[in-house]
Design a protein around this motif. Structure first.
Motif, PDB file in Angstrom:
ATOM      1  N   GLU A 177       0.914  -1.152  -0.072  1.00  0.00           N
ATOM      2  CA  GLU A 177      -0.041  -0.065   0.086  1.00  0.00           C
ATOM      3  C   GLU A 177       0.826   1.251  -0.089  1.00  0.00           C
ATOM      4  O   GLU A 177       0.387   2.524  -0.437  1.00  0.00           O
ATOM      5  CB  GLU A 177      -0.841  -0.074   1.101  1.00  0.00           C
ATOM      6  CG  GLU A 177      -1.940  -1.082   1.229  1.00  0.00           C
ATOM      7  CD  GLU A 177      -2.764  -1.002   2.579  1.00  0.00           C
ATOM      8  OE1 GLU A 177      -3.018   0.139   2.755  1.00  0.00           O
ATOM      9  OE2 GLU A 177      -3.213  -2.032   3.039  1.00  0.00           O
TER      10      GLU A 177
ATOM     11  N   GLU B 140      -9.186  12.067  -5.378  1.00  0.00           N
ATOM     12  CA  GLU B 140     -10.708  11.115  -5.308  1.00  0.00           C
ATOM     13  C   GLU B 140     -10.554  10.190  -6.283  1.00  0.00           C
ATOM     14  O   GLU B 140     -10.810   8.773  -6.046  1.00  0.00           O
ATOM     15  CB  GLU B 140     -11.824  12.125  -5.599  1.00  0.00           C
ATOM     16  CG  GLU B 140     -11.889  13.416  -4.449  1.00  0.00           C
ATOM     17  CD  GLU B 140     -12.462  12.429  -3.196  1.00  0.00           C
ATOM     18  OE1 GLU B 140     -12.600  11.360  -2.982  1.00  0.00           O
ATOM     19  OE2 GLU B 140     -12.354  13.510  -2.206  1.00  0.00           O
TER      20      GLU B 140
ATOM     21  N   ALA C  70      -7.841   7.615  -4.825  1.00  0.00           N
ATOM     22  CA  ALA C  70      -8.413   6.899  -3.760  1.00  0.00           C
ATOM     23  C   ALA C  70      -9.557   5.657  -3.981  1.00  0.00           C
ATOM     24  O   ALA C  70      -9.536   4.862  -3.391  1.00  0.00           O
ATOM     25  CB  ALA C  70      -9.304   7.874  -2.865  1.00  0.00           C
ATOM     26  N   MET C  71     -10.193   5.962  -5.180  1.00  0.00           N
ATOM     27  CA  MET C  71     -11.183   5.009  -5.672  1.00  0.00           C
ATOM     28  C   MET C  71     -10.631   3.716  -6.288  1.00  0.00           C
ATOM     29  O   MET C  71     -10.804   2.653  -5.993  1.00  0.00           O
ATOM     30  CB  MET C  71     -12.260   5.439  -6.682  1.00  0.00           C
ATOM     31  CG  MET C  71     -13.080   6.299  -6.073  1.00  0.00           C
ATOM     32  SD  MET C  71     -14.255   5.669  -4.950  1.00  0.00           S
ATOM     33  CE  MET C  71     -14.961   4.484  -5.986  1.00  0.00           C
TER      34      MET C  71
ATOM     35  N   TYR D  12      -7.413   2.756  -5.371  1.00  0.00           N
ATOM     36  CA  TYR D  12      -6.708   2.390  -3.912  1.00  0.00           C
ATOM     37  C   TYR D  12      -7.746   1.343  -3.413  1.00  0.00           C
ATOM     38  O   TYR D  12      -7.776   0.435  -2.827  1.00  0.00           O
ATOM     39  CB  TYR D  12      -6.240   3.483  -3.051  1.00  0.00           C
ATOM     40  CG  TYR D  12      -5.909   2.857  -1.620  1.00  0.00           C
ATOM     41  CD1 TYR D  12      -4.830   2.179  -1.553  1.00  0.00           C
ATOM     42  CD2 TYR D  12      -6.634   3.073  -0.867  1.00  0.00           C
ATOM     43  CE1 TYR D  12      -4.325   1.711  -0.335  1.00  0.00           C
ATOM     44  CE2 TYR D  12      -6.523   2.925   0.633  1.00  0.00           C
ATOM     45  CZ  TYR D  12      -5.316   1.999   0.849  1.00  0.00           C
ATOM     46  OH  TYR D  12      -4.879   1.595   2.000  1.00  0.00           O
ATOM     47  N   CYS D  13      -9.010   1.870  -3.241  1.00  0.00           N
ATOM     48  CA  CYS D  13     -10.233   1.076  -2.416  1.00  0.00           C
ATOM     49  C   CYS D  13     -10.282  -0.243  -3.320  1.00  0.00           C
ATOM     50  O   CYS D  13     -10.653  -1.236  -2.732  1.00  0.00           O
ATOM     51  CB  CYS D  13     -11.308   2.079  -2.593  1.00  0.00           C
ATOM     52  SG  CYS D  13     -12.951   1.167  -1.901  1.00  0.00           S
TER      53      CYS D  13
ATOM     54  N   GLU E  42      -9.499  -3.398  -1.187  1.00  0.00           N
ATOM     55  CA  GLU E  42     -10.652  -3.478  -0.566  1.00  0.00           C
ATOM     56  C   GLU E  42     -10.769  -2.976   0.614  1.00  0.00           C
ATOM     57  O   GLU E  42     -11.102  -3.689   1.652  1.00  0.00           O
ATOM     58  CB  GLU E  42     -10.904  -5.275  -0.850  1.00  0.00           C
ATOM     59  CG  GLU E  42     -11.010  -5.709  -2.017  1.00  0.00           C
ATOM     60  CD  GLU E  42     -11.150  -7.098  -2.146  1.00  0.00           C
ATOM     61  OE1 GLU E  42     -11.014  -7.808  -0.977  1.00  0.00           O
ATOM     62  OE2 GLU E  42     -11.247  -7.906  -3.101  1.00  0.00           O
ATOM     63  N   VAL E  43     -10.285  -1.730   0.890  1.00  0.00           N
ATOM     64  CA  VAL E  43     -10.641  -1.077   2.069  1.00  0.00           C
ATOM     65  C   VAL E  43     -10.839   0.253   1.958  1.00  0.00           C
ATOM     66  O   VAL E  43     -10.788   0.821   0.758  1.00  0.00           O
ATOM     67  CB  VAL E  43      -9.192  -0.939   2.812  1.00  0.00           C
ATOM     68  CG1 VAL E  43      -8.638  -2.271   3.368  1.00  0.00           C
ATOM     69  CG2 VAL E  43      -7.782  -0.045   1.944  1.00  0.00           C
ATOM     70  N   SER E  44     -11.368   0.984   2.989  1.00  0.00           N
ATOM     71  CA  SER E  44     -11.735   2.234   2.806  1.00  0.00           C
ATOM     72  C   SER E  44     -10.586   3.337   2.448  1.00  0.00           C
ATOM     73  O   SER E  44      -9.571   3.202   3.286  1.00  0.00           O
ATOM     74  CB  SER E  44     -12.442   2.962   3.915  1.00  0.00           C
ATOM     75  OG  SER E  44     -13.790   2.097   4.247  1.00  0.00           O
ATOM     76  N   PRO E  45     -10.796   4.083   1.423  1.00  0.00           N
ATOM     77  CA  PRO E  45      -9.725   5.127   1.283  1.00  0.00           C
ATOM     78  C   PRO E  45      -9.434   6.049   2.460  1.00  0.00           C
ATOM     79  O   PRO E  45     -10.443   6.583   2.983  1.00  0.00           O
ATOM     80  CB  PRO E  45      -9.839   5.664  -0.385  1.00  0.00           C
ATOM     81  CG  PRO E  45     -11.259   5.560   0.032  1.00  0.00           C
ATOM     82  CD  PRO E  45     -11.720   4.298   0.643  1.00  0.00           C
ATOM     83  N   PRO E  46      -8.372   6.992   2.158  1.00  0.00           N
ATOM     84  CA  PRO E  46      -8.162   8.120   3.230  1.00  0.00           C
ATOM     85  C   PRO E  46      -9.320   9.265   2.728  1.00  0.00           C
ATOM     86  O   PRO E  46      -9.524   9.109   1.524  1.00  0.00           O
ATOM     87  CB  PRO E  46      -6.872   8.584   3.307  1.00  0.00           C
ATOM     88  CG  PRO E  46      -6.142   7.480   2.158  1.00  0.00           C
ATOM     89  CD  PRO E  46      -7.104   6.504   1.661  1.00  0.00           C
ATOM     90  N   SER E  47      -9.688  10.170   3.494  1.00  0.00           N
ATOM     91  CA  SER E  47     -10.366  11.234   2.973  1.00  0.00           C
ATOM     92  C   SER E  47      -9.745  12.465   2.725  1.00  0.00           C
ATOM     93  O   SER E  47      -8.815  12.685   3.216  1.00  0.00           O
ATOM     94  CB  SER E  47     -11.735  11.541   4.109  1.00  0.00           C
ATOM     95  OG  SER E  47     -11.035  11.799   5.412  1.00  0.00           O
TER      96      SER E  47
END
Length: 434
Positions: free
Chosen positions: A286, A306, A309-310, A312-313, A317-322
């Motif tokens: 990661e 954004e 981040a999508m 990466y998600c 299969e994890v929530s991306p940083p905001s």
């Protein structure tokens, strides 16, 4: 009666006769000649005042002892006060007014040098008008771009974003190349506007791997003593997962500590990271993805953040940083020059002599054999201060022959002034790239 009022009433007024039109044309010509004569008078007075200040300072200032750190600025020599009295008969307020009409360029001096002097002495409106005319004269054909670059810098220094964008369109059309990007120096000084001094720098180069740990640790140790830190990425040629992990941890730690960061070459490093990853591939873990997201966030590139981040998600299969807007972070353009030692950062404006900046420069010179002045914040240095700084650097060069001196990330308005005053014989001047 206003111009537009005149147009509104045009349908009720009879047309001008031939005699009236001839008189109107004659009056316009007389007014134009009167305006040109006044412009020449103002230009000559400006040159006289500058010459008087320069000769007085050369005769007196450089013979004064330099003040100790934190001491008051030395009293102004009588000779300089006398230089102002020579011009008491001329309305000095006209010379400093932003509503001053355009001063015609002296036939014996290049227009670029005249503009540089006017801007240095606080006549930004006059300098802008002259630059606008100089740019218009070169539109439609490739030629020297100095006036364009100076006008770009003036717009950025004064916060004229819309005018900058309009000039960018004309620049791209004229030179058939990408225009400069908006990087206002005011953003560089937002966190600590009056600060000047040594800027700890980590100039990363080669492969971004475990070997960067020592440089980053040194930078973290210096963070407590300096409000501004600088990281250079422009000489990075490759990255690996361990290097990404180390750099990511350092960036997050410095941000958490409210340090102001100047990042050089961040867009190029982000592009290198993006080229090395792919949606669905987890080979390198990661860290490269998270470092890419961190760099996009620090550059305030929310849309690209954004999208990454999508990806990466989907990949992990994890929530991306905001996304969080950056705080106390500024970008500086990459320079194709050797990696920098610790720099002495100059303040946004230098005027009314060097004051406490002078002993700071002396202290810097005692610690470092090579002097590198960071001008990324510097928007303007006035003429007397530039003369005084030249004398200080000349004394340092004479005391230690072979000492290297450089000015980096200089805007083109300041560059023109430094070259006019002979700085090129003492130092290397690197204007920022456009």
């Amino acid at each position: 009666m206003g111009l537009f009022s005149l147009f509104k009433k045009a349908d009720t007024l009879p047309p001008l006769t031939d005699d009236e039109q001839a008189r109107l044309a004659a009056n316009s010509e007389l007014e134009r000649q009167h305006q040109q004569a006044r412009q020449r008078e103002i230009a000559r007075a400006t040159a006289m005042k500058i010459d008087a200040i320069e000769s007085a300072m050369e005769a007196d200032i450089f013979n004064l002892p330099e003040p100790a750190w934190g001491s008051q600025r030395p009293a102004r020599p009588a000779a300089i006060a006398g230089a102002d009295e020579v011009l008491d008969d001329f309305p000095t307020t006209l010379l400093l007014s932003e509503e001053l009409p355009l001063a015609a360029a002296d036939d014996s001096a290049p227009v670029i040098e005249e503009i540089a002097i006017l801007y240095a002495n606080g006549q930004a409106a006059v300098a802008q008008q002259m630059l606008t005319e100089a740019v218009a004269a070169t539109s439609g054909h490739n030629s020297d771009r100095s006036a364009w670059w100076m006008l770009f810098d003036l717009y950025q220094a004064s916060g004229q974003h819309d005018a900058f964008d309009n000039l960018s369109i004309d620049y791209a059309s004229t030179f058939e190349t990408s225009p400069p990007s908006w990087q206002a120096p005011a953003q560089l000084a937002a966190a600590s506007p009056g600060w000047a001094g040594l800027t700890p720098t980590a100039a990363l180069s080669g492969v971004l791997d475990a070997h960067i740990a020592a440089q980053l640790e040194r930078l973290r140790q210096q963070a407590d003593a300096s409000p501004v830190l600088r990281l250079e990425f422009s000489r990075v040629t490759a990255v690996d997962a361990e290097g990404c992990t180390l750099l990511l941890a350092t960036l997050r730690q410095l941000q958490a500590g409210q340090r102001e960061l100047i990042l050089v070459g961040a867009p190029a490093l982000a592009a290198r990271l993006r080229d090395g990853i792919a949606v669905g591939r987890r080979d390198d873990g990661e860290a490269p993805w998270l470092l890419l997201l961190e760099l996009l966030q620090l550059q305030n590139r929310e849309k690209e953040f954004e999208h990454a981040a999508m990806d990466y998600c989907v990949t992990f299969e994890v929530s991306p940083p905001s996304f969080t807007p950056p705080h106390k972070v500024a970008m500086a353009p990459a320079q194709h020059v050797p990696a920098s030692p610790d720099r002495f950062m100059l303040p946004p404006i230098i005027e009314h002599q060097l004051g406490p900046l002078l002993p700071g420069i002396r202290q810097y010179a005692e610690q470092y054999p090579a002097l590198v002045f960071d001008c990324s914040r510097l928007t303007r240095i006035d003429y007397p201060s530039a003369i005084q700084l030249h004398g200080v650097l000349q004394a340092l060069a004479d005391a230690e022959p072979g000492r290297k001196i450089a000015f980096r990330d200089v805007n083109h308005l300041v560059t023109a002034l430094l070259r006019l005053l002979g700085y090129a014989s003492l130092a290397r001047i690197y204007p920022h790239k456009y």
